[in-house]
Design an enzyme around this catalytic site. Structure first.
Site, PDB file in Angstrom:
ATOM      1  N   HIS A  18       0.845  -1.194   0.000  1.00 13.16           N
ATOM      2  CA  HIS A  18       0.000   0.000   0.000  1.00 13.16           C
ATOM      3  C   HIS A  18       0.877   1.239   0.000  1.00 13.16           C
ATOM      4  O   HIS A  18       2.038   1.218   0.420  1.00 13.16           O
ATOM      5  CB  HIS A  18      -0.941   0.008   1.209  1.00 13.16           C
ATOM      6  CG  HIS A  18      -0.282   0.387   2.507  1.00 13.16           C
ATOM      7  ND1 HIS A  18      -0.208   1.686   2.962  1.00 13.16           N
ATOM      8  CD2 HIS A  18       0.342  -0.375   3.436  1.00 13.16           C
ATOM      9  CE1 HIS A  18       0.428   1.709   4.124  1.00 13.16           C
ATOM     10  NE2 HIS A  18       0.775   0.476   4.435  1.00 13.16           N
ATOM     11  N   CYS A  19       0.311   2.344  -0.505  1.00  8.03           N
ATOM     12  CA  CYS A  19       0.980   3.641  -0.436  1.00  8.03           C
ATOM     13  C   CYS A  19       0.100   4.561   0.390  1.00  8.03           C
ATOM     14  O   CYS A  19      -0.656   4.101   1.240  1.00  8.03           O
ATOM     15  CB  CYS A  19       1.242   4.195  -1.832  1.00  8.03           C
ATOM     16  SG  CYS A  19      -0.256   4.414  -2.816  1.00  8.03           S
ATOM     17  N   ALA A  20       0.149   5.846   0.157  1.00  5.48           N
ATOM     18  CA  ALA A  20      -0.573   6.788   1.006  1.00  5.48           C
ATOM     19  C   ALA A  20      -2.074   6.731   0.806  1.00  5.48           C
ATOM     20  O   ALA A  20      -2.833   7.118   1.694  1.00  5.48           O
ATOM     21  CB  ALA A  20      -0.082   8.212   0.733  1.00  5.48           C
ATOM     22  N   ARG A  46      -3.804   4.065  -1.557  1.00 10.05           N
ATOM     23  CA  ARG A  46      -4.408   2.919  -2.235  1.00 10.05           C
ATOM     24  C   ARG A  46      -3.699   1.608  -1.932  1.00 10.05           C
ATOM     25  O   ARG A  46      -2.507   1.587  -1.585  1.00 10.05           O
ATOM     26  CB  ARG A  46      -4.410   3.156  -3.737  1.00 10.05           C
ATOM     27  CG  ARG A  46      -3.033   3.159  -4.363  1.00 10.05           C
ATOM     28  CD  ARG A  46      -2.980   3.939  -5.654  1.00 10.05           C
ATOM     29  NE  ARG A  46      -2.595   5.310  -5.448  1.00 10.05           N
ATOM     30  CZ  ARG A  46      -2.014   6.078  -6.368  1.00 10.05           C
ATOM     31  NH1 ARG A  46      -1.788   5.594  -7.557  1.00 10.05           N
ATOM     32  NH2 ARG A  46      -1.695   7.305  -6.115  1.00 10.05           N
TER      33      ARG A  46
END
EC number: 2.7.1.211
Length: 645
Positions: free
Chosen positions: A24-26, A28
């Protein structure tokens, strides 16, 4: 949000056995799947806790939002039994899970090299269009504007000089970008480009006599393929000498030997051979254009948006620059690819606007309006992935409209003489005498795509929008019921009007211009973007930090007035794993506007081959009626930029 429930719903929709890796990123989840066709897309689209989905670089990405995505990810890992992975590991896994395709690899290579230099080409192209506007007869009578007003000849000549520079010295730009892609020294790549465009080169008429061989002094201005191969050769030599030479002499002799050998090979072998190949490719494309005529243009126009979906269009600038240089040199090919792209973009925008009229869904209406306008101005991904492909039929209606308009453009011999905005503003790049024909083709593209989408949606697809309206009505009634059963005396948090300050010094950009569909489509909310000119990030409001990512590339905070704000530094910078970022605050910390949140290195972001664009998004945008931008252009840090009300 019930994180466990959302994670379970995502896992069921994509299939637990279908899930290979997750990160995951910030904003999604980034998933790698065995088979994308097994995804229950309807379940994901109908989930009110999800903001959208899309596929990119072999990853299936599910947009959840800052502050929630990390908790959903944790629950997803527990539910599926997958091991945790970084975004870089997932990206690598995604690339390995796909079979090697040499054609796609070549196109990705060209895309990586040309995308960073497109702004320079567009700037030169628009200047060239302005020069064309001033000097072309037939726009306002038999005489050109320059002939009518001789006083502007000096300005016109200066514009000509500025417009020609990016194309004349294109090998230098390509040399720098190619060196970065091939992991060579950027400045040595520039040197190779400079050598190939030196004013001292005399062309085929002049030769060097080297050991009895005649080596032509060819100037490679406007060329692409010769410098690409030359810099690739440079990268191999540089790596070889770095490995073989002792450290005591490496610094001095590696650049010397790499440049000298590459330069010699360029003028004796690489340049002449690749120039022949380059001219052959250009001639073949032009032959195909003239042979197939309007029919070929129609087929190209009808498939262009399919090409955009695969990302293959990113390699087109390499061809277009050759077509434009031929026009500049008086041969007169012109850039017909630009014309086709314009027709396709306008058609997709028109189909998206038709959806705006058809749907009653508030979220879709907001997305359709911004994405449609973006497509008309030349950025079509938000319209494609955010709206048209969701309903399917608008996408195909747009393909038909684009094909019809492109065929008409082929029949009327409409070509561009410079790069620019491939949309309604594209007339600036068109051969002056063909501007009225170009405008006609754009109207055909818009009208056909809009009409087909609207009438099909009103008749054959009316049930889709009726179901959407009923679903939204049910959700609204459920929300009202939830409010009415709250205990008496319970307090409701209200959102107050407020001003948001710029978190960084930089140049203002519309959010729709951001090269990331999650932000440009409006899926995360409303806001703005900045191209930073400084390396420090400041708090835009008084409030509390809800999320501070360990990687330092994103911050989420809630203002004292209730605005939920996400600050995201760069595109896909989560893959840098914190390298170049230094957060100076912690989760839960109270901050005041203007307080330093952290710093980042634009240089390291560039070295990683990523964009440093900073996005500020109000994620609870639906709580506000008005978003008023106070300033554009160059913005100072802590300058008032957005008013919410």
């Amino acid at each position: 949000m019930d994180y466990k429930k959302v994670a379970r719903q995502v896992a069921e929709a994509v299939g637990k056995d279908n899930l290979l890796a997750a990160a995951h990123c910030a904003t999604r989840l980034r998933l790698v799947l065995k088979d994308d066709t097994k995804v229950d897309q309807k379940a994901l689209d109908d989930n009110p806790d999800l903001k959208g989905t899309f596929k990119m670089d072999g990853q299936y990405q599910v947009i959840i939002g800052a502050g929630d995505v990390n908790f959903v990810y944790d629950e997803l890992i527990k539910d599926t039994g997958l091991s945790e992975a970084s975004t870089e590991e997932v990206k690598e896994f995604a690339s390995k899970s796909k079979p090697f395709n040499p054609i796609m690899a070549l196109i990705k290579l060209l895309s990586d090299i040309f995308v960073p230099i497109i702004p320079a080409l567009v700037a030169g192209g628009l200047l060239m269009a302005l020069r064309n506007f001033l000097t072309a007869p037939g726009l306002f009578g038999p005489k050109s504007i320059e002939e009518i007003y001789p006083a502007i000849k000096g300005i016109s000549a200066m514009i000509q000089l500025m417009s020609a520079a990016p194309f004349m010295f294109l090998p230098i730009l390509v040399g720098i970008s190619a060196a970065k892609r091939f992991r060579a020294n950027l400045f040595l790549g520039a040197v190779i480009g400079m050598i190939m465009t030196s004013p001292d080169l005399g062309g085929l008429a002049k030769h060097w006599d080297i050991l009895g061989y005649q080596v032509a002094q060819i100037n490679y201005a406007y060329q692409v393929i010769p410098v690409l191969v030359a810099v690739w050769c440079l990268s191999i030599l540089e790596k070889f000498f770095h490995k073989k030479l002792p450290s005591s002499v490496d610094f001095t002799f590696t650049p010397l030997l790499s440049v000298m050998i590459t330069g010699f090979l360029t003028f004796t072998v690489i340049g002449p051979v690749m120039l022949f190949v380059s001219n052959g490719i250009t001639a073949a494309i032009v032959w195909l254009y003239h042979t197939t005529g309007f029919l070929g243009m129609g087929i190209f126009g009808g498939t262009y948006s399919l090409i955009v979906m695969t990302g293959l269009h990113q390699s087109f600038p390499a061809i277009e620059t050759q077509l434009l240089s031929a026009w500049t040199n008086g041969v007169g090919y012109g850039d017909f690819i630009f014309v086709v792209a314009s027709m396709a973009n306008v058609a997709q925008g028109a189909a998206t606007f038709a959806i705006w009229f058809l749907t009653k869904n508030t979220k879709t209406k907001g997305l359709a309006s911004s994405a449609g306008l973006s497509a008309l101005l030349g950025i079509t991904e938000p319209a494609l992935f955010g709206v048209n492909l969701k309903y399917h039929f608008p996408f195909f209606c747009a393909l038909i409209g684009s094909g019809l308009a492109a065929a008409l453009a082929g029949m009327l011999k409409v070509v561009a003489v410079s790069l620019g905005s491939a949309g309604f503003l594209g007339f600036l790049s068109i051969n002056a005498k063909s501007i009225p024909f170009y405008a006609l083709c754009e109207l055909v593209s818009f009208g056909a795509a809009f009409a087909m989408t609207y009438f099909y949606g009103k008749t054959r697809a009316a049930g889709i929008f009726a179901a959407e309206a009923l679903a939204e009505q049910a959700l609204t009634e459920k929300a009202r019921e939830t409010v009415t059963v709250r205990p008496l005396g319970s307090s409701f948090q209200t959102v107050k009007a407020q001003t948001i300050l710029s978190p960084v010094e930089g140049t203002y950009l519309e959010l729709s211009q951001v090269n990331d569909p999650v932000f440009s489509s409006g899926a995360m909310g409303e806001g703005f973007a900045l191209k930073p000119t400084s390396n420090k990030v400041y708090a835009p409001v008084d409030g509390q930090l809800e999320v501070v990512f360990e990687t330092g590339h994103a911050y989420a905070l809630k203002s004292n007035q209730g605005a939920e704000i996400l600050i995201h530094i760069g595109i896909d910078t989560v893959s840098m794993a914190g390298n170049g970022f230094e957060p100076l605050v912690k989760v839960g910390q109270k901050v005041t506007k203007g307080q330093l949140l952290g710093s980042f290195s634009r240089e390291k972001i560039a070295e990683a081959g990523l964009e440093d664009t900073l996005m500020l998004v109000v994620t609870n945008a639906s709580d506000y009626k008005h978003f008023d931008i106070l300033a554009k252009g160059l913005i100072k840090e802590e300058q008032a930029i957005l008013v919410l009300s």
